[in-house]
Write an enzyme that holds these catalytic residues in place. Sequence first.
Site, PDB file in Angstrom:
ATOM      1  N   ASP A  50       0.848  -1.191   0.000  1.00  0.00           N
ATOM      2  CA  ASP A  50       0.000   0.000   0.000  1.00  0.00           C
ATOM      3  C   ASP A  50       0.883   1.239   0.000  1.00  0.00           C
ATOM      4  OD1 ASP A  50      -3.227   0.497   1.002  1.00  0.00           O
ATOM      5  OD2 ASP A  50      -1.827   2.191   1.061  1.00  0.00           O
ATOM      6  N   HIS A 120     -10.295  -5.313  -3.083  1.00  0.00           N
ATOM      7  CA  HIS A 120      -8.928  -5.566  -2.604  1.00  0.00           C
ATOM      8  C   HIS A 120      -9.000  -5.973  -1.142  1.00  0.00           C
ATOM      9  CE1 HIS A 120      -9.950  -1.299  -2.316  1.00  0.00           C
ATOM     10  NE2 HIS A 120      -9.257  -1.272  -1.186  1.00  0.00           N
ATOM     11  N   HIS A 122      -6.945  -5.903   2.287  1.00  0.00           N
ATOM     12  CA  HIS A 122      -5.809  -5.321   3.000  1.00  0.00           C
ATOM     13  C   HIS A 122      -5.215  -6.403   3.891  1.00  0.00           C
ATOM     14  CE1 HIS A 122      -6.879  -0.936   2.359  1.00  0.00           C
ATOM     15  NE2 HIS A 122      -8.069  -1.483   2.156  1.00  0.00           N
TER      16      HIS A 122
HETATM   17  P1  AMP Z   1      -9.796   1.288   0.431  1.00  0.00           P
HETATM   18  O1  AMP Z   1      -9.969   2.507   1.275  1.00  0.00           O
HETATM   19  O2  AMP Z   1     -10.146   0.020   1.140  1.00  0.00           O
HETATM   20  O3  AMP Z   1     -10.468   1.424  -0.912  1.00  0.00           O
HETATM   21  O4  AMP Z   1      -8.240   1.157   0.178  1.00  0.00           O
HETATM   22  C1  AMP Z   1      -7.586   1.709  -0.920  1.00  0.00           C
HETATM   23  C2  AMP Z   1      -6.121   1.630  -0.616  1.00  0.00           C
HETATM   24  O5  AMP Z   1      -5.398   1.803  -1.819  1.00  0.00           O
HETATM   25  C3  AMP Z   1      -5.620   2.709   0.364  1.00  0.00           C
HETATM   26  O6  AMP Z   1      -5.057   2.069   1.500  1.00  0.00           O
HETATM   27  C4  AMP Z   1      -4.593   3.463  -0.451  1.00  0.00           C
HETATM   28  O7  AMP Z   1      -3.503   3.887   0.318  1.00  0.00           O
HETATM   29  C5  AMP Z   1      -4.202   2.438  -1.503  1.00  0.00           C
HETATM   30  N1  AMP Z   1      -3.656   2.981  -2.727  1.00  0.00           N
HETATM   31  C6  AMP Z   1      -4.191   3.952  -3.503  1.00  0.00           C
HETATM   32  N2  AMP Z   1      -3.412   4.165  -4.581  1.00  0.00           N
HETATM   33  C7  AMP Z   1      -2.378   3.293  -4.490  1.00  0.00           C
HETATM   34  C8  AMP Z   1      -1.238   3.024  -5.300  1.00  0.00           C
HETATM   35  N3  AMP Z   1      -1.002   3.693  -6.434  1.00  0.00           N
HETATM   36  N4  AMP Z   1      -0.379   2.046  -4.896  1.00  0.00           N
HETATM   37  C9  AMP Z   1      -0.616   1.372  -3.754  1.00  0.00           C
HETATM   38  N5  AMP Z   1      -1.665   1.581  -2.950  1.00  0.00           N
HETATM   39  C10 AMP Z   1      -2.541   2.542  -3.310  1.00  0.00           C
END
Ligand code: AMP
Length: 134
Positions: A50, A120, A122
Amino acid sequence: MLPAYFSLPFTFPFPFTRPMAEKTIFQKIADREIPGDIVYEDDLCLCFRDIAPQAPVHLLLVPRKLIVRIGEADPVDQDLLGHLLTRVRIIAEQEGLAEDGFRVVINNGKNGGEAVPHLHLHLLAGRPLEWPPG
Ligand code: AMP
C-alpha cells in the site's frame, strides 16, 4: 419494435460496441502502467505494498478481474474469491507474517471506508492491531 440496444444513445450507431471503461488504479498497476511494489502475482491476482501504509506491513491483494466491491460480488466469481483467500496464507508465509499474526480487511462502500472501487484485501501486520477498528 426495435431491439433494446437501439434505445441506448451511447451505443448508436455501433450497437455492438460499448464505451471503454477507465481502468482502475489497481488495473493500471497490474498492467505496469503505473509503478507498484509487487510482492506476489499469479494469473488471477497480484499483491503489492500500500502506498500509504497503516501498519509496518500493509499489502493489498487484488484480483486482476475487476470486481468492484465484495458487496457486489457475483456467484460466478466464487472460485476467484476462494483463490484470493487461499493466497493469504501463501503471502503471509512468504512475507514472514504468519507467526505474529496479521489482519485481513475488506472495506465496502462509503461507510466501510472504501476509496478504490476495485475489490482488494488489505493485509495488515507488524504491530498489534486494535479492535474494534475506528
Ligand atoms: P480502500 O480505502 O479500502 O479502498 O483502500 C484503498 C487503498 O489503496 C488505500 O489504503 C490506499 O492507500 C491504496 N492505494 C491507492 N493508490 C495506491 C497506489 N497507487 N499504490 C498502492 N496503494 C494505493
